[in-house]
Design an enzyme around this catalytic site. Structure first.
Site, mmCIF file in Angstrom:
data_model
loop_
_atom_site.group_PDB
_atom_site.id
_atom_site.type_symbol
_atom_site.label_atom_id
_atom_site.label_comp_id
_atom_site.label_asym_id
_atom_site.label_seq_id
_atom_site.Cartn_x
_atom_site.Cartn_y
_atom_site.Cartn_z
ATOM 1 N N GLU A 231 0.821 -1.202 0.000
ATOM 2 C CA GLU A 231 0.000 0.000 0.000
ATOM 3 C C GLU A 231 0.854 1.251 0.000
ATOM 4 O O GLU A 231 1.888 1.315 0.676
ATOM 5 C CB GLU A 231 -0.864 0.021 1.259
ATOM 6 C CG GLU A 231 -1.699 -1.214 1.377
ATOM 7 C CD GLU A 231 -3.126 -0.917 1.730
ATOM 8 O OE1 GLU A 231 -3.426 0.233 2.075
ATOM 9 O OE2 GLU A 231 -3.932 -1.841 1.645
ATOM 10 N N CYS B 225 3.152 8.374 1.469
ATOM 11 C CA CYS B 225 3.472 7.390 2.510
ATOM 12 C C CYS B 225 3.796 6.045 1.843
ATOM 13 O O CYS B 225 2.999 5.532 1.059
ATOM 14 C CB CYS B 225 2.269 7.270 3.454
ATOM 15 S SG CYS B 225 2.534 6.091 4.777
ATOM 16 N N CYS C 41 3.813 -6.985 8.458
ATOM 17 C CA CYS C 41 4.743 -6.499 9.479
ATOM 18 C C CYS C 41 4.787 -7.494 10.633
ATOM 19 O O CYS C 41 3.771 -8.086 10.986
ATOM 20 C CB CYS C 41 4.287 -5.128 9.995
ATOM 21 S SG CYS C 41 5.483 -4.386 11.129
ATOM 22 N N CYS D 40 2.104 -4.324 16.648
ATOM 23 C CA CYS D 40 1.511 -3.288 17.504
ATOM 24 C C CYS D 40 0.010 -3.576 17.587
ATOM 25 O O CYS D 40 -0.630 -3.845 16.570
ATOM 26 C CB CYS D 40 1.762 -1.904 16.911
ATOM 27 S SG CYS D 40 3.515 -1.581 16.670
ATOM 28 N N CYS E 65 -2.726 -1.662 15.344
ATOM 29 C CA CYS E 65 -2.438 -1.450 13.925
ATOM 30 C C CYS E 65 -3.014 -2.577 13.063
ATOM 31 O O CYS E 65 -2.797 -3.763 13.347
ATOM 32 C CB CYS E 65 -0.925 -1.369 13.739
ATOM 33 S SG CYS E 65 -0.417 -1.359 12.016
ATOM 34 N N CYS F 275 -3.372 6.465 9.006
ATOM 35 C CA CYS F 275 -2.291 5.858 9.759
ATOM 36 C C CYS F 275 -2.761 4.610 10.509
ATOM 37 O O CYS F 275 -3.765 4.649 11.221
ATOM 38 C CB CYS F 275 -1.801 6.912 10.749
ATOM 39 S SG CYS F 275 -0.252 6.512 11.446
HETATM 40 S S1 SF4 Z 1 2.460 0.332 13.587
HETATM 41 FE FE1 SF4 Z 1 1.904 -1.462 12.303
HETATM 42 S S2 SF4 Z 1 3.248 -1.326 10.501
HETATM 43 FE FE2 SF4 Z 1 4.135 0.031 12.100
HETATM 44 S S3 SF4 Z 1 5.600 -1.257 13.208
HETATM 45 FE FE3 SF4 Z 1 3.668 -1.434 14.328
HETATM 46 S S4 SF4 Z 1 2.647 -3.257 13.430
HETATM 47 FE FE4 SF4 Z 1 4.285 -2.639 12.017
#
Ligand code: SF4
Length: 428
Positions: free
Chosen positions: A123, A185, A192, A196, A199, A419
């Site tokens: 993306e 971006c 990932c 987090c 996210c 975001c």
């Molecule tokens: S916010 Fe999302 S994309 Fe960024 S490091 Fe954490 S899990 Fe990975």
């Protein structure tokens, strides 16, 4: 003592650091792709093909400045050479926009096809006028604006002279309003591993690292779509899309060098955000300033206890270790380290959290600013967006403590472009 879930997260990270090929070779067996090679590597290819080295510069010009996507269209190379290269399997191999989602606010989210033959997409998000994320961090544009002086590159000066002849004394104004201003971006990995909790990208898990060419290719594909003219338009790049750039360090920095050397972009218009990968930050601190983007730390919590809950990576590299790694970075005049802070209702947005963040930022002694982001909702994530009053109260505490603080505008929420929302969602 780690909970079982956190142990799993960390073992995945350790595995990644130990085994990821730095050159992204796991991405594809296609090693006849020209896009992603710098002028020097292209020159070496040309010499190996029995051609003069300066053909490499011609190729770099065609790929990165003229944005040509087909080998046969590179007419600066003799036809016979193009045919020979194609017969040997050489091709441009640039990333291409596969799908576009448009927000009511003008933001565009793209699914960008990696040229790997496996159908993987990442993306990329284009935000006209930006989201105020670069405010107060020492970006060139802002410095010049604050001095009341327009930013003129040599190309600008030529255009201005031409405009002046055509339009008279008011041409500077006309010329300036014709510029595009946007933030782009960019993703650095497919999925990932950092996990987090707030996210959406984390839900994908880690799939693979992008190569330097695939990271830079997102920029060139979007520049093409918007007819961006390097040197005229003000486009800031933020490496804040899918993935953790410092877990794909060599390819990320390879893309940065390509974008600076071959495309002609400035490192002062680039910001990389990390969740706090300390070995990556240490390497970054040693990069020469001409190839070092600005740095943002994804802080998101006032202390280690809360941060470890919402970002398990904090158990491996707690806040103080991140700050210690950031300290040696030789900042440019007026440059600031950005602390990104996602506000989660009743988790990280309370007045006592704001006071603790203010103390933490002051204690670092770093020239710093804080970017607040009201959390953007995503399916399957059980947090809530903070109330506007809580956001404003939080901001006020930091401002009153003398910390430059900005609220990032939510851009493209309706198309899952904001975001923390990047998960290759295919609904508009
Ligand atoms: S916010 Fe999302 S994309 Fe960024 S490091 Fe954490 S899990 Fe990975």
């Amino acid at each position: 003592m780690l909970t079982p879930a956190v142990s799993e997260d960390l073992s995945q990270l350790v595995h990644l650091e130990a085994s990821d090929p730095a050159d992204g070779s796991q991405a594809s067996s296609d090693n006849r792709r020209l896009f992603g090679l710098d002028a020097e590597a292209l020159a070496a290819r040309m010499v190996a093909a029995g051609e003069p080295a300066w053909r490499g510069r011609q190729l770099a010009e065609a790929l990165y400045r003229q944005r040509i996507t087909e080998l046969d269209a590179i007419t600066t190379l003799p036809k016979i050479l193009r045919q020979r290269l194609a017969a040997e399997g050489w091709h441009v191999g640039r990333s291409a926009i596969a799908q576009v989602f448009q927000s009511v606010d003008g933001t565009e989210r793209y699914l960008v096809q990696c040229p790997d033959g496996y159908g993987l997409t990442v993306e990329t998000v284009w935000m006209p006028e930006g989201d105020d994320g670069e405010s107060g961090d020492g970006s060139n544009a802002e410095i010049l604006q604050s001095q009341g002086t327009p930013s003129l590159t040599p190309q600008d000066a030529n255009l201005l002279t031409r405009d002046s002849r055509a339009a008279g004394a008011n041409s500077l104004h006309l010329f300036e309003t014709s510029r595009q201003k946007a933030t782009l971006c960019i993703s650095s990995q497919v999925g990932c591993a950092v996990n987090c909790r707030f996210c959406l990208t984390a839900k994908l898990g880690f799939q693979r690292n992008l190569t330097a060419g695939e990271i830079a290719g997102q920029v060139i594909a979007v520049f093409d779509r918007h007819a961006v003219e390097v040197g005229r338009d003000r486009v800031n790049l933020v490496f804040m899309g899918m993935g953790e750039p410092f877990l794909n360090y060599d390819n990320f920095m390879g893309a940065v060098r390509l974008l600076i050397r071959e495309v002609g972009l400035s490192p002062q218009r680039m910001t990389v955000s990390t969740s706090g990968i300390v070995p990556g930050i240490k390497r970054f601190a040693a990069e020469p300033p001409e190839f070092r983007p600005k740095l943002a730390i994804s802080l998101n919590a006032p202390n280690d206890a809360i941060r470890s809950e919402i970002m398990p990576i904090n158990r491996k590299w707690p806040i103080e270790s991140i700050v210690a790694a950031v300290r040696p970075i030789k900042l440019r005049p007026r440059e600031r380290i950005t602390f990104e802070y996602v506000l989660l209702d009743s988790v990280t947005d309370r007045p006592k959290d704001a006071q603790e963040v203010a103390r933490l930022v002051r204690r670092t002694g770093l020239p710093a600013k804080v970017n607040l982001i009201a959390w953007n909702p995503g399916p399957g994530i059980h947090y809530s967006t903070p109330l506007p009053e809580a956001v404003e109260a939080f901001r006020k505490v930091l401002i009153d403590a003398g910390i430059p603080t900005y609220l990032r505008k939510p851009r493209g929420r309706d198309i899952y472009a904001a975001c923390g929302q990047l998960k290759r969602t295919v609904e508009g």
